[in-house]
Design a protein around this motif. Sequence first.
Motif, mmCIF file in Angstrom:
data_model
loop_
_atom_site.group_PDB
_atom_site.id
_atom_site.type_symbol
_atom_site.label_atom_id
_atom_site.label_comp_id
_atom_site.label_asym_id
_atom_site.label_seq_id
_atom_site.Cartn_x
_atom_site.Cartn_y
_atom_site.Cartn_z
ATOM 1 N N ILE A 265 0.756 -1.228 -0.005
ATOM 2 C CA ILE A 265 -0.065 0.077 -0.127
ATOM 3 C C ILE A 265 0.964 1.481 -0.041
ATOM 4 O O ILE A 265 1.816 1.407 0.992
ATOM 5 N N SER A 266 0.917 1.864 -0.934
ATOM 6 C CA SER A 266 1.435 3.250 -0.980
ATOM 7 C C SER A 266 1.318 4.241 -0.148
ATOM 8 O O SER A 266 0.038 4.132 0.683
ATOM 9 N N GLU A 267 1.814 5.319 0.015
ATOM 10 C CA GLU A 267 1.594 6.459 1.049
ATOM 11 C C GLU A 267 0.329 7.304 0.611
ATOM 12 O O GLU A 267 -0.191 7.374 1.553
ATOM 13 N N SER A 268 -0.082 7.056 -0.361
ATOM 14 C CA SER A 268 -1.388 7.769 -1.079
ATOM 15 C C SER A 268 -2.789 6.894 -0.744
ATOM 16 O O SER A 268 -3.610 7.149 -0.983
ATOM 17 N N GLY A 269 -2.404 5.651 -0.072
ATOM 18 C CA GLY A 269 -3.479 4.575 -0.075
ATOM 19 C C GLY A 269 -3.792 3.578 -1.079
ATOM 20 O O GLY A 269 -4.532 2.815 -0.765
ATOM 21 N N GLU A 270 -2.919 3.775 -2.361
ATOM 22 C CA GLU A 270 -3.113 2.903 -3.293
ATOM 23 C C GLU A 270 -2.473 1.581 -3.158
ATOM 24 O O GLU A 270 -1.713 1.445 -2.650
ATOM 25 N N ILE A 271 -3.272 0.660 -3.795
ATOM 26 C CA ILE A 271 -2.525 -0.863 -3.534
ATOM 27 C C ILE A 271 -1.563 -0.898 -4.811
ATOM 28 O O ILE A 271 -2.281 -0.733 -5.930
ATOM 29 N N GLU A 272 -0.661 -1.341 -4.727
ATOM 30 C CA GLU A 272 0.378 -1.722 -5.919
ATOM 31 C C GLU A 272 1.195 -2.979 -5.693
ATOM 32 O O GLU A 272 1.256 -3.478 -4.542
ATOM 33 N N THR A 273 1.584 -3.498 -6.803
ATOM 34 C CA THR A 273 2.391 -4.849 -6.809
ATOM 35 C C THR A 273 3.544 -4.446 -7.309
ATOM 36 O O THR A 273 3.727 -3.776 -8.509
ATOM 37 N N VAL A 274 4.797 -4.639 -6.557
ATOM 38 C CA VAL A 274 5.879 -4.156 -6.954
ATOM 39 C C VAL A 274 6.740 -5.534 -6.815
ATOM 40 O O VAL A 274 6.548 -6.525 -6.268
#
Length: 459
Positions: A265-274
């Motif tokens: 979960i990024s700082e902006s609250g978005e869910i990302e796959t890294v």
Amino acid sequence: MQRSSFWLLLLATLYVSACATATREKTAPAVSAPVVTVPAAPGEPVMSALTPSAIDTAALPPGTLPLPPADRYAPHIALILPLKSTSFALAANAVQQGFLTAASSQVRDYPVRVYSSSDESSDVITIYRQAIANGAVAVAGPLTRAGVALLAGYPGISVPTLALNTTEQKPESGKLYFFGLIPESEARQVAHLAFAAKLRDATIINTGTALSRRLSVAFANEWKKLGGNINAEIAYKEGDDTGVLVNLPTAAWLVEPVITPITVISESGEIETVTPKRVGPPPAAPGNVVFLAGDTNQARLIRPYLNPSLPVYGTSQLFNINSDTLTNYDLNDIRFVDMPWLLQPDHPAVMIYPRSSSALDTDKERLYAFGIDSYRLLHILLNNRLRSALPLDGVTGRIQLSDANTFQRDATPALFRYGHGLTPEAVTALEAEKAAAKAAENAARRATSTENAPPAPAP
């Protein structure tokens, strides 16, 4: 008649001459110089101590000045050290302690008389000549390079003499030998150890000091003689850019590791796959080695920046006794050489000599051990036992003659492991002990588990 008188006169003259000769021989018989035999230690050949009348001053080379008057003449072993020097007194005192310790282990041997110097570069010949006049049967010293160079040029060396350092100057006498704790010889030995480990491409890390430069040159010259290649010589001291240490030769990844993407979960609250970055440096290029020409503190700063898979070698300058476990942990897996006196205190050849009654730092401990082996080598020279007694299993290492007049010391290979400087044999034994203890612990756990397990249900 005249002829008869002549012959009578001649016979009378011959008779008187013969009587005079006989009288002289009777009143002044030839007396050989008396020899006082000194009982030797068990297993050692008997040595002889000469009285003053047996000193052959005519044996000195032409042009050599007569010896000074004797001061308390007595057969003895002379030890010449710069004990009055402000720069070398502490080091000289440690050597003296070790020398006298070894001498005290020899029963019924010559006493040791210590001759103190203020400046060996100027007074060593005067002191040496006085020692000989006083009845020295063997001499150890001087300690400094300047003093040894001066003594090497003196032609009047008449007894076995062991200089406690080395010089490039060829000795004027065949009775002068050299023995020293020479850091460059350790660097050359390390080159042989690394080359024997099938390493061929070396990077030298020079820490900028005069000693570091000397070690670097000695290693590089020996490495090239063996057929090795020098990748680079890096100059690094505290405060320099560590990038030069990180970017040493490495090999490409042979197999790309499988890295599983993760969801965050990024700082902006978005869910990302890294995909995470690869962990750890690539392996060191095969055949590469680092020679670290530094001391303990310098190595402690440098080690964390080196590739963990890159073999690192150094000299005894890296080792600051086994009580400094925290530093030793920081130097884990670095290989070096040092003397049995520090690495193997429980070795039988080391245990027979007592430690100093006063606390000594690591460098002074080495000098103390050096004093022990110096006495042992002088004893060998005095008894003319070079062929039978060498190589010597010394407390400073394995000692043998490298040429006609120089003793070479091969130090003991070691590495940092478990917070200690250990020989490879000690590492193997310790790991076997740890493995056995682990196996016993696992067996005890299994036994406890079996005892506490609930009974199996009845069929």
